[in-house]
Each structure stands twice: as C-alpha cells, then as structure tokens.
Design a protein around this motif. Structure first.
Motif, short mmCIF file in Angstrom:
data_model
loop_
_atom_site.label_atom_id
_atom_site.label_comp_id
_atom_site.label_asym_id
_atom_site.label_seq_id
_atom_site.Cartn_x
_atom_site.Cartn_y
_atom_site.Cartn_z
N LEU A 478 12.01 24.46 10.89
CA LEU A 478 10.98 23.57 10.33
C LEU A 478 9.63 23.84 10.99
N SER A 479 8.56 23.47 10.29
CA SER A 479 7.22 23.59 10.87
C SER A 479 7.00 22.43 11.84
N GLY A 480 5.90 22.52 12.63
CA GLY A 480 5.59 21.46 13.58
C GLY A 480 5.39 20.11 12.92
N GLY A 481 4.67 20.11 11.81
CA GLY A 481 4.42 18.86 11.09
C GLY A 481 5.69 18.27 10.50
N GLN A 482 6.57 19.13 10.00
CA GLN A 482 7.83 18.66 9.43
C GLN A 482 8.72 18.04 10.52
N LYS A 483 8.78 18.71 11.66
CA LYS A 483 9.58 18.17 12.77
C LYS A 483 9.03 16.82 13.22
N GLN A 484 7.70 16.72 13.28
CA GLN A 484 7.09 15.49 13.72
C GLN A 484 7.41 14.35 12.76
N ARG A 485 7.38 14.64 11.47
CA ARG A 485 7.67 13.59 10.48
C ARG A 485 9.14 13.16 10.55
N LEU A 486 10.04 14.09 10.87
CA LEU A 486 11.44 13.69 11.04
C LEU A 486 11.60 12.77 12.25
N SER A 487 10.84 13.06 13.31
CA SER A 487 10.92 12.20 14.49
C SER A 487 10.35 10.82 14.19
N ILE A 488 9.33 10.76 13.33
CA ILE A 488 8.76 9.47 12.92
C ILE A 488 9.75 8.73 12.04
N ALA A 489 10.44 9.45 11.14
CA ALA A 489 11.47 8.83 10.29
C ALA A 489 12.57 8.24 11.16
N ARG A 490 12.90 8.93 12.22
CA ARG A 490 13.93 8.45 13.14
C ARG A 490 13.53 7.11 13.75
N VAL A 491 12.24 6.98 14.10
CA VAL A 491 11.75 5.73 14.69
C VAL A 491 11.63 4.65 13.62
N PHE A 492 11.23 5.03 12.40
CA PHE A 492 11.21 4.05 11.29
C PHE A 492 12.60 3.44 11.11
N LEU A 493 13.63 4.30 11.19
CA LEU A 493 15.00 3.83 11.02
C LEU A 493 15.40 2.90 12.16
N LYS A 494 14.97 3.22 13.35
CA LYS A 494 15.26 2.38 14.52
C LYS A 494 14.59 1.02 14.39
N ASN A 495 13.38 1.02 13.83
CA ASN A 495 12.64 -0.21 13.54
C ASN A 495 12.42 -1.07 14.79
N PRO A 496 11.79 -0.51 15.84
CA PRO A 496 11.57 -1.27 17.07
C PRO A 496 10.27 -2.05 17.01
N PRO A 497 10.15 -3.13 17.79
CA PRO A 497 8.90 -3.90 17.81
C PRO A 497 7.81 -3.27 18.69
N ILE A 498 8.20 -2.30 19.53
CA ILE A 498 7.24 -1.64 20.44
C ILE A 498 7.28 -0.14 20.20
N LEU A 499 6.08 0.46 20.11
CA LEU A 499 5.98 1.90 19.85
C LEU A 499 5.16 2.58 20.94
N ILE A 500 5.54 3.84 21.22
CA ILE A 500 4.75 4.68 22.13
C ILE A 500 4.54 6.02 21.42
N PHE A 501 3.28 6.35 21.16
CA PHE A 501 2.93 7.65 20.56
C PHE A 501 2.32 8.52 21.66
N ASP A 502 3.04 9.53 22.07
CA ASP A 502 2.59 10.37 23.18
C ASP A 502 1.96 11.65 22.63
N GLU A 503 0.64 11.60 22.37
CA GLU A 503 -0.11 12.74 21.84
C GLU A 503 0.65 13.36 20.67
N ALA A 504 1.06 12.51 19.74
CA ALA A 504 1.98 12.90 18.68
C ALA A 504 1.39 13.88 17.67
N THR A 505 0.07 14.03 17.63
CA THR A 505 -0.54 14.93 16.64
C THR A 505 -1.33 16.07 17.26
#
Length: 584
Positions: A478-505
C-alpha cells in the motif's frame, strides 16, 4: 539459584503423570539391560557345564523366548521414552515460550528502547530449543544411569571384588575430568548463544530495512557486516567444538583404559585360578553397562550446560519486572468524558540524567483540540505517550476526568485512547484483519463503516480482493496515504473518547495529506484530541496551540494570537512556510 531451580521444576507440574510414566519405562528399560549379561554368565558358567545337551537345548529355547520377550518390552519402553518423553519436553517448551511472550507484552517502552528485536526473538526461539532436550533427557538419563550403574556394581562385586574395584577406580577420575570441563563448556555455549542472537538481530535489521539498503546500493556493506558477525560466530563455535572434542576424546580414552585394566587384571586372575573365563566374559559385557551410564551422566553435563544456558537467558528476561503495572486497587473506567490535566509533570528516560521536560501544567477540557508544536527533541511525542502510560512520569501526575491515571487499570485506560502515528504499523494479513484490530469483536459491517469514515472504502474496493486483499508485511503493498487511512479506520472502529495524532500527515504528499487530514478532522469531532504537528498549516484552526521547549511550555494561544506574539511559534511558522514554498 534456588528460585531459578524451583522455577525450572514448576514446568514439570502440569505433566507430572507423563513424567512419572516416562521415568517408569526408563526404569524398566535400564533393568532389562542388566539381565542379558547375567543370562550369558548362566549359560557359560552353569548351563553348558552341568547339563546334558538335550536339557541345554530345551533351556536355551526357553531363554530365547524370554530374551525375545525382554527385547519387545525394551522396544516398547524405548519407544515410549523417545516419543512421549519428547512430547513432554515440547509441551514444557511451549509453556515457557508462552510465558516469555506474555512477559514481553507486559514490559514498557523503556525496555524496548534498549533492545534489539532479533535478540529478543532469539530468546524465544533458539534459547528454548535445548531446554526441551534437558527437560526430557535430563531426569531420564539420570534415572537410567543410576539404575545401570548401581545394578552393575552390585552384580559385579558379587562376581569378583578385585576387578570391580579396578574398574570403579577409574570412575572418580572421569567425573573429576568432566567437572573440570564443565565451566569451559558453559562459557563456550553461552558465547555461542550470544553470537547467534547477534546474527538474528543483524538479519532482522537488514530484512526490515532492505528497501533502504537497496536504495543506497549498500548490499556489499551489509554482506561485509554479516560476514564479520558470521565469522565471529564460527570462532565461538570453534572454541566450543574444541571443548567438546577434548571432552569426548578424553571420555573415550578412559573407556579404553577400563577395558585394558579388565583384560589385564582378568588375565592375571585367570592365570592364578582366581576367576573363571565365564566371569571375565561377564565383566567385559558389563563394562558397557558401566561406561554407558557414566557417559550419559557426563554427556548430561554437556546437555545441562546447553539447556541451563538457554534457561538462564530465559530467566534474565522473566526476572525483569515491568515498571508500569496496575495498582492493586486500580479501577476500570466507564463513560469517559476525556478531560486531561497535567500537574507539574516532569519526565526523563531511565538511562539519562537530564529531564526531557519538567513542571508541565496543562488542562485540556473534554472535546478540546490541542496542538503541540516545537522543535525536534523537545518531547512532544513523549508528553503524549505519558497519557496512555507508555512511560511513567518521574514527578507530578496526570488526571483523566479527575482520576490519577496511575489509579486506572492499564487496559481500561488504553481502551479509551486512540493513536494515529506517522510511522504506521500494519500487521501481515488482510485489510479486514488490520482494521478489525481496533475492535476484535467487530462485524464486517462495522469495519466497512469505519473504512468509509476514514475515506478508505473507495481505494479498498479497488484492491484485487477488496477487504480480503493481503497487504504484505507492514502493508508494503500500500501507499503511505493508504496505510495511514487504514490506521485511521482502525481508530474509528475503536471509537475512543481521547485521540493522539503524532505527526500523522508529515510523511505524506500534498494530495494524500489533504484526504488524510479530512479523515482526521472527521475522527476528532467531539473527542479530546492531541495533535503533534510538523506542518503548522494543518493546525491553523486549532483553538489551543501549545509551544513546547526543553524548559516546558513557553507559549499558548490560537494560531493568530501566537503569530502576533512574534515569538517561537511565529519563527517556526515562517520556517515551515519557507520550506513548503521551496517544495512547491
């Protein structure tokens, strides 16, 4: 040492029935081996001398059936020992491997910061291999050796005391020799394990970074490094083989001396009519029953060194206590609002003397969007890593909805925090498997919904097998952007009240960044969000921006307020704007 020995013995407990049956069959097999020389002595000393030929033949036929029966029983015993004994050893190895893997899961980032993956893998694979052999053969060899040794001694002393004493005079010398070799072999085997662990670490490092190696055309350099490590391994093996050769050849020499002593002593005694030929023949047959247990016991020292060296390295890891654990009265949390407060928090890494930062005071209300900026190395990622307790604060405390996070169960705390990192880690498997990691019990429909929220559904459906597409190790297909979106989908599924974006883009191109940024903003809605920003243009709309330095928080405010202050933030913004223009 006693604790280590008790720990080793504890792995026998679940398989005590199997262990005792293995020892029982080993006992029978050892006893049978003592019978054959006695039968030979009976035939040569009594049967052929005192009976008629017809009676001799009749008795020999009976003895042949007896010996065939004993051979079959010995076959069954040896098969059970070889099969079930090894199965028991494999099960004990399985338990140890489970224990060390579970222990790895408990250790904090502080531990992994100072370790090589290949070295850790070696402890869970190579180091445990010889333990299986020790667990199985160790007790079995000791039981068989003692039975054969004691049994042969009692039988021989009743046949002829002088030759028995001659034979057994060599035994202490053999054990002294073995003890002398023990420490040398232990050192050699330990060095072997250390060297093979180094090679494993080097291989893991090379294969993980193979794209970097090839991009710099550094294959020859990597091969030189590997050849050097491999050469040092051969040198350590050479030393261990020298010790082994000395050990085994010395043992063979003592065996030959015993045979010489029996032949010479027996000839002298026969010449003086003190011993019969049949008794001398019995002695020669029993020498193997004496030498074999001695050989087994001395070989056991080699096997013990191999196994205990592996067990020592196993215990080195097991003895490392996790530095971040649940308190006895720690609680689980529900209905988390996401209010985070830092109170005079200071932190430094275990192997350093200076603080990464100190006296951090910070309040983040539920649902707030907080951006952290600052030059590299000031501790932005570390500060956020303290919230899920990947590291422990050295002083001060962090509160979640008014509760000190150290009073919250780790699993409960981390279940309520979602992290999207710059360096996305995807597991070997399918797209579906990787998104489901955010919520293992999720349905396929929930996974697809999460992917849609992360703007990942469209590109997933274009993959050869859609959600069932195999993405390779670490998502290499996968490309970098595709991998990043899968990791975001993973967090969407987790549905936590607190988020940490570590230089995600920060590692994405402009087009991918725009899509991913849109996904992140959608994910952050109504959640307490910490953003570690590299590109300051992505946080212009943040209501609260914190500027972090080595001395702590230096500036706070909105994008506009901080620019008007014309301080650290303004300087960083001008630098990033200039860099982005140059890239454009």
């Amino acid at each position: 040492m006693s604790n280590k020995f008790q720990k080793f013995l504890s792995y026998y407990k679940p398989y005590m029935g199997l262990f005792l049956s293995d020892m029982f069959f080993a006992l029978i097999a050892a006893g049978i081996s003592l019978v054959y020389p006695l039968i030979v002595r009976y035939v040569t000393n009594d049967l052929l001398v005192h009976y008629e030929i017809s009676e001799v033949m009749h008795t020999i036929i009976k003895l042949s059936f007896l010996m065939i029966g004993l051979a079959i029983l010995e076959l069954v015993c040896n098969f059970y020992i070889a099969y079930q004994g090894h199965v028991m050893g494999a099960k004990m190895e399985y338990d140890m491997r489970n224990d060390i893997f579970e222990h790895y899961q408990k250790l904090s980032f502080n531990f992994y910061d100072n370790q090589k993956t290949g070295q850790l893998m070696s402890r869970i694979t190579n180091d445990l291999f010889d333990i299986t052999e020790l667990c199985h053969h160790g007790p079995e060899d000791i039981v068989i050796s003692i039975i054969k040794f004691v049994g042969a001694f009692i039988i021989l002393i009743n046949i002829n005391l002088p030759i028995t004493l001659i034979v057994f005079a060599f035994i202490p010398i053999m054990f002294i020799f073995a003890y002398h070799m023990k420490n040398k072999m232990n050192h050699a085997f330990r060095k072997n394990r250390e060297r093979i662990a180094e090679i494993n670490a080097q291989i893991e490092d090379n294969l993980s970074g193979i794209r970097v190696v090839k991009s710099f055309a550094s294959e020859n350099k990597e091969m030189d490094k590997f050849h050097d490590g491999n050469r040092r391994f051969v040198e350590s093996k050479r030393n261990s083989y020298w010790q082994m050769a000395t050990f085994h050849s010395g043992l063979g020499f003592f065996t030959s001396l015993i045979n010489v002593a029996v032949i010479v002593g027996g000839a002298v005694l026969m010449a003086n009519k003190i011993i019969a030929l049949s008794d001398l023949l019995t002695f020669l047959l029993y020498i193997n029953n004496i030498i074999e247990p001695v050989r087994k016991l001395i070989n056991f020292t080699e096997q013990f060194q191999n196994g205990i060296t592996g067990f020592d390295r196993f215990m080195e890891i097991m003895d490392i206590q996790p530095d971040i654990i649940d308190k006895k009265d720690a609680v689980s949390i529900k209905d988390v609002k996401g209010k985070i407060e830092f109170r005079e928090v200071s932190f430094r890494y275990n192997d350093t003397k200076t603080d990464v930062f100190r006296n951090i005071d910070l309040k983040v209300e539920s649902g707030d969007y907080l951006a952290l900026v600052g030059s590299s190395g000031v501790g932005k990622t570390t500060l956020c890593s303290l919230i899920p307790r990947f590291y422990e604060v050295n002083s001060g405390k962090i509160l979640l909805d008014g509760t000190d996070i150290r009073n919250i169960k780790l699993r409960s705390l981390r279940k309520n925090i979602g992290i999207v990192q710059q360096d996305v880690y995807l597991f070997t498997g399918t797209v579906l498997d990787n998104i489901r990691y955010g919520k293992l019990e999720a349905t396929d429909e929930e996974i697809i919904e999460a992917a849609k929220n992360a703007n990942a559904h469209e590109f997933i459906m274009e993959l050869p097998d859609g959600y069932n597409t195999y993405i390779g190790q670490r998502g290499v297909k996968l490309s970098g952007g595709q991998k990043q979106r899968l990791s975001i989908a993973r967090v969407f599924l987790k549905n936590p009240p607190i988020l940490i974006f570590d230089e995600a883009t920060s590692a994405l191109d402009n087009e991918s960044e725009k899509v991913v940024q849109e996904s992140l903003e959608k994910l952050a809605k109504n959640r307490t969000t910490f953003v570690i920003a590299h590109r300051l243009s992505t946080i212009r709309n943040a209501k609260n921006i914190i500027v972090l330095t080595e001395d702590g928080i230096k500036e706070r405010g909105t994008h506009t307020e901080l620019l008007n202050q014309n301080g650290i933030y303004a300087g960083l913004y001008k630098l990033t704007q200039g860099a982005e223009k140059n890239l454009a």
